[in-house]
Every structure is written in structure tokens, then in C-alpha cells.
Write a protein that holds these residues in place. Structure first.
Motif, PDB file in Angstrom:
ATOM      1  N   SER A 276       7.298   2.853   3.148  1.00 59.67           N
ATOM      2  CA  SER A 276       7.678   3.407   1.873  1.00 59.67           C
ATOM      3  C   SER A 276       7.760   5.016   1.068  1.00 59.67           C
ATOM      4  N   PRO A 277       8.528   4.880   0.613  1.00 60.01           N
ATOM      5  CA  PRO A 277       7.551   6.474  -0.087  1.00 60.01           C
ATOM      6  C   PRO A 277       7.463   6.322  -1.013  1.00 60.01           C
ATOM      7  N   ASN A 278       7.017   5.291  -2.137  1.00 66.41           N
ATOM      8  CA  ASN A 278       6.572   5.314  -3.083  1.00 66.41           C
ATOM      9  C   ASN A 278       5.178   4.628  -2.947  1.00 66.41           C
ATOM     10  N   ARG A 279       4.502   5.521  -3.861  1.00 65.20           N
ATOM     11  CA  ARG A 279       2.591   4.610  -3.598  1.00 65.20           C
ATOM     12  C   ARG A 279       3.117   3.373  -4.170  1.00 65.20           C
ATOM     13  N   PHE A 280       2.157   2.151  -4.044  1.00 66.28           N
ATOM     14  CA  PHE A 280       2.513   0.939  -4.662  1.00 66.28           C
ATOM     15  C   PHE A 280       0.784   1.644  -5.378  1.00 66.28           C
ATOM     16  N   ILE A 281       1.163   0.430  -6.391  1.00 61.09           N
ATOM     17  CA  ILE A 281       0.182  -0.317  -7.521  1.00 61.09           C
ATOM     18  C   ILE A 281      -0.257  -0.956  -7.448  1.00 61.09           C
ATOM     19  N   PHE A 282      -1.403  -1.837  -7.402  1.00 56.67           N
ATOM     20  CA  PHE A 282      -1.804  -3.265  -8.184  1.00 56.67           C
ATOM     21  C   PHE A 282      -2.816  -3.355  -8.543  1.00 56.67           C
ATOM     22  N   GLN A 283      -3.211  -4.861  -9.666  1.00 56.32           N
ATOM     23  CA  GLN A 283      -4.350  -4.985  -9.518  1.00 56.32           C
ATOM     24  C   GLN A 283      -4.162  -6.545  -9.871  1.00 56.32           C
ATOM     25  N   GLY A 284      -5.829  -6.662 -10.104  1.00 51.65           N
ATOM     26  CA  GLY A 284      -5.685  -8.226 -10.460  1.00 51.65           C
ATOM     27  C   GLY A 284      -7.008  -8.226 -11.197  1.00 51.65           C
ATOM     28  N   VAL A 285      -6.679  -9.868 -11.599  1.00 51.68           N
ATOM     29  CA  VAL A 285      -7.959 -10.752 -12.555  1.00 51.68           C
ATOM     30  C   VAL A 285      -8.421 -11.854 -11.974  1.00 51.68           C
ATOM     31  N   HIS A 286      -9.792 -11.785 -10.842  1.00 51.36           N
ATOM     32  CA  HIS A 286     -10.150 -13.048 -10.344  1.00 51.36           C
ATOM     33  C   HIS A 286      -9.058 -13.252  -8.949  1.00 51.36           C
ATOM     34  N   MET A 287      -8.597 -14.412  -9.157  1.00 53.20           N
ATOM     35  CA  MET A 287      -7.908 -15.182  -8.006  1.00 53.20           C
ATOM     36  C   MET A 287      -6.614 -13.987  -8.464  1.00 53.20           C
ATOM     37  N   LEU A 288      -6.479 -13.217  -9.434  1.00 48.91           N
ATOM     38  CA  LEU A 288      -4.751 -12.805  -9.257  1.00 48.91           C
ATOM     39  C   LEU A 288      -4.517 -11.330  -8.874  1.00 48.91           C
ATOM     40  N   MET A 289      -2.921 -11.596  -9.109  1.00 53.81           N
ATOM     41  CA  MET A 289      -2.884 -10.571  -8.613  1.00 53.81           C
ATOM     42  C   MET A 289      -1.312 -10.132  -8.937  1.00 53.81           C
ATOM     43  N   GLU A 290      -1.644  -8.966  -8.733  1.00 54.71           N
ATOM     44  CA  GLU A 290       0.079  -8.302  -9.540  1.00 54.71           C
ATOM     45  C   GLU A 290       0.077  -6.636  -8.549  1.00 54.71           C
TER      46      GLU A 290
END
Length: 328
Positions: A276-290
Motif C-alpha cells: 500500500s502506498p498510503n499509511r493505514f490509520i486505525f483506532q479501537g475501543v475495547h473489542m471494536l476497531m475501525e
């Protein structure tokens, strides 16, 4: 509930800011400032309990109305049921306000509110969690951390922290307090305030869940590799210099959050995914992630993957080994 990298939505989303903090910290003072500033914007406001909030007279909500438009152009509603239903009703009025503010009760764990924007597809399609802002009482926070796990959780979940009533505490104590807050949450932006006096631009439309933007402002936002110890809530920061295999990462983070998501309050990171040419941003709250694509990596930029976990009983060695196994 499994955590899988989601493809970003193409629909415009209304930003949502969650205001939290322990009883007496100054949440309502902050909310009133945000509503009465000459910003030219219209906000919908959701509060947990009408009886507790005590908004000033000019901001009183009619208890018989779920949605009430204020003279200053703000829209306020009291929560009398499911947050998803309330937001759904508000969003039917799309075009009448620019953002949503949610004030939690002083004893609330902000996780259920944050999770709403992960689990409900209809809400996710039209609203996006912009940031969690925690107001901290500088005079009493040490006592609260000693007798209330909610106070620690509110700090742990924050993207922005207002160290309020700073005028009531000597400068040396403020430095020590900031160090204490950093051991609980190493990534939040901290502002010292008196009576919550702060520019709305420091609170609203921060896109704190867009770590790409925050890192452009504060390159050390995610901090160095560390495992800080302070009471029950700790943080673990990880870094990998080799590209990450997206399938391995999804499998690892999904299993990790399913099994230990109750203990992991927040997780966030920037990943260099192989191919991937782009960085991937991720966030999670307890058991959930996007997750979402960020800006492209620079040609001469070090493409390090950074990951931060904030929670209880975190095993730094196990987390580091699991992340390392995701290398392509």
C-alpha cells in the motif's frame, strides 16, 4: 465481536465530540463556552441526564421536548432512551447543524458512547467520532484516581485532556500531574485551563481519530516504545520497521480484541501495510476497531508502523511478540 479493517465510507459524516470527566471537573462549564462562543456554527447537544447537567438559564432545555432549538442557534436534546435512536432522529434534520456534542455524566465510562460509532452501521454511515475530550480537576484528580476507576478510564479514553482549575495548583504540582496523566494516557494532547477557557478550535473538529493529521502537528504523538506503570491503567507502545501483512494483522488484532478487549480500553496506530502506498490509520475501543487510509508515505520517509494500547493488565512482551508476527 471481531475487529476487521473496514473500508472507508464515501459519504460525508457529521463530526461527534464526546465531553467527559469526573463530577465537578468542569464539563458543563466547557459545554456552555462551546455553545455561547461566536463561532457561527450550530451544534446538536446530547446529555445523559437532563436533571444533572444544570446548563445556564439561557441554555435550559424544555424537559418535554426531545429536541429544542436555542436562540443562539444551538440544538439541544436530552437522552431518554437509546443513543442510537436519538442520533438517528437528529440526523433526519441533517443540514440544520454542523456537529454533535455529547456530554456524559460524571460517573460514566465513555466506552459505550464511543462504541456506538463503531457498532451501528446507520450511525457510522452519517456520523463519525471526532474526538473524546476529558476535563480533569487539577485540584482533586489525585484523590479521584485513588478512589474511582471511572476517573482513570475517562483519562485513558481521551484524545484531548483539559487539566482544568490549573490556577488552584502550584506549577510544580501541575508538572507532576501531567506526568501522572501521561502514564495513564501517553497520546492525548494536554491543555492547562482555568474555568475551561480554551479556543473551540482546540476542542472541536480535531479529527483526533485521524491520527495522520495529529502526527503532522505533533510527530511524537504516539511516543517511544514504553510500558508505563501507574496504578491499574497502563500503556504499551510498539514499533515495527518492516511492512505489515494485512491478513496477519487482522487475524492477530481480531483474536486479541475478542479475548482481551474488556481489558484494552483504547488502541490506536499507524501501519505500513505491504503493497500500500498510503499509511493505514486505525483506532479501537475495547473489542471494536475501525481503520482508514491516511496520506501517502513520503519517498524518503521512514515507514515505521506504530501501535499503542491503553488498558489494564497489559502484557507488553506478549503484545510485542504478536505485533512482530504480523511483519510481512
Amino acid at each position: 465481536m471481531s475487529a476487521t479493517v473496514q473500508t472507508p465510507t464515501t459519504r460525508p459524516q457529521i463530526p461527534v465530540t464526546v465531553l467527559t470527566g469526573y463530577l465537578g471537573a468542569g464539563k458543563t462549564t466547557l459545554l456552555n463556552r462551546l455553545l455561547t462562543e461566536e463561532h457561527g456554527k450550530r451544534y446538536a447537544v446530547i446529555v445523559n441526564e437532563f436533571g444533572e447537567i444544570g446548563i445556564d438559564n439561557e441554555l435550559v432545555v424544555d424537559a418535554d421536548e426531545e429536541v429544542f432549538e436555542m436562540n443562539n442557534g444551538c440544538i439541544c436534546c436530552t437522552v431518554r432512551g437509546d443513543l442510537i435512536r436519538i442520533i438517528g432522529n437528529l440526523l433526519k434534520r441533517k443540514g440544520t447543524f454542523d456537529a454533535i456534542l455529547i456530554e456524559t455524566t460524571g460517573l460514566a465510562d465513555p466506552a459505550p458512547v464511543a462504541q456506538t460509532f463503531f457498532v451501528d452501521e446507520e450511525v457510522r454511515a452519517v456520523a463519525k467520532l471526532d474526538s473524546i475530550v476529558t476535563v480533569v480537576d487539577a485540584k482533586n484528580v489525585v484523590a479521584r484516581l485513588n478512589d474511582s476507576h471511572e476517573a482513570a478510564e475517562q483519562i485513558a479514553f481521551a484524545d484531548v485532556i483539559l487539566l482544568n482549575k490549573a490556577d488552584l495548583v502550584p506549577a510544580a504540582e501541575l508538572v507532576a500531574l501531567e506526568t501522572r496523566l501521561r502514564t495513564i494516557n501517553p497520546t492525548a494532547i494536554i491543555h492547562r485551563t482555568e474555568r475551561c477557557m480554551i479556543s473551540p478550535t482546540e476542542i472541536l473538529d480535531r479529527r483526533a481519530f485521524d491520527l495522520d493529521r495529529i502526527l503532522a502537528i505533533e510527530p511524537d504523538f504516539l511516543g517511544e516504545d514504553a510500558h508505563e506503570h501507574d496504578d491499574a491503567v497502563t500503556s504499551v507502545a510498539l514499533r515495527e520497521t518492516q511492512p505489515i501483512d494485512v491478513n496477519r494483522f487482522n487475524q492477530w488484532i481480531g483474536t486479541l480484541l475478542r479475548e482481551k478487549g474488556l481489558s484494552i480500553l483504547r488502541s490506536k496506530g499507524i501501519l505500513d501495510l505491504k503493497g500500500s502506498p498510503n499509511r493505514f490509520i486505525f483506532q479501537g475501543v475495547h473489542m471494536l476497531m475501525e481503520g482508514d487510509d491516511g496520506k501517502p508515505w513520503g519517498q524518503d520517509e521512514a515507514r515505521d508502523s506504530k501501535l499503542v494500547f491503553i488498558g489494564r493488565d497489559l502484557d507488553a512482551v506478549e503484545l510485542k511478540a504478536g505485533f512482530a508476527a504480523c511483519v510481512a
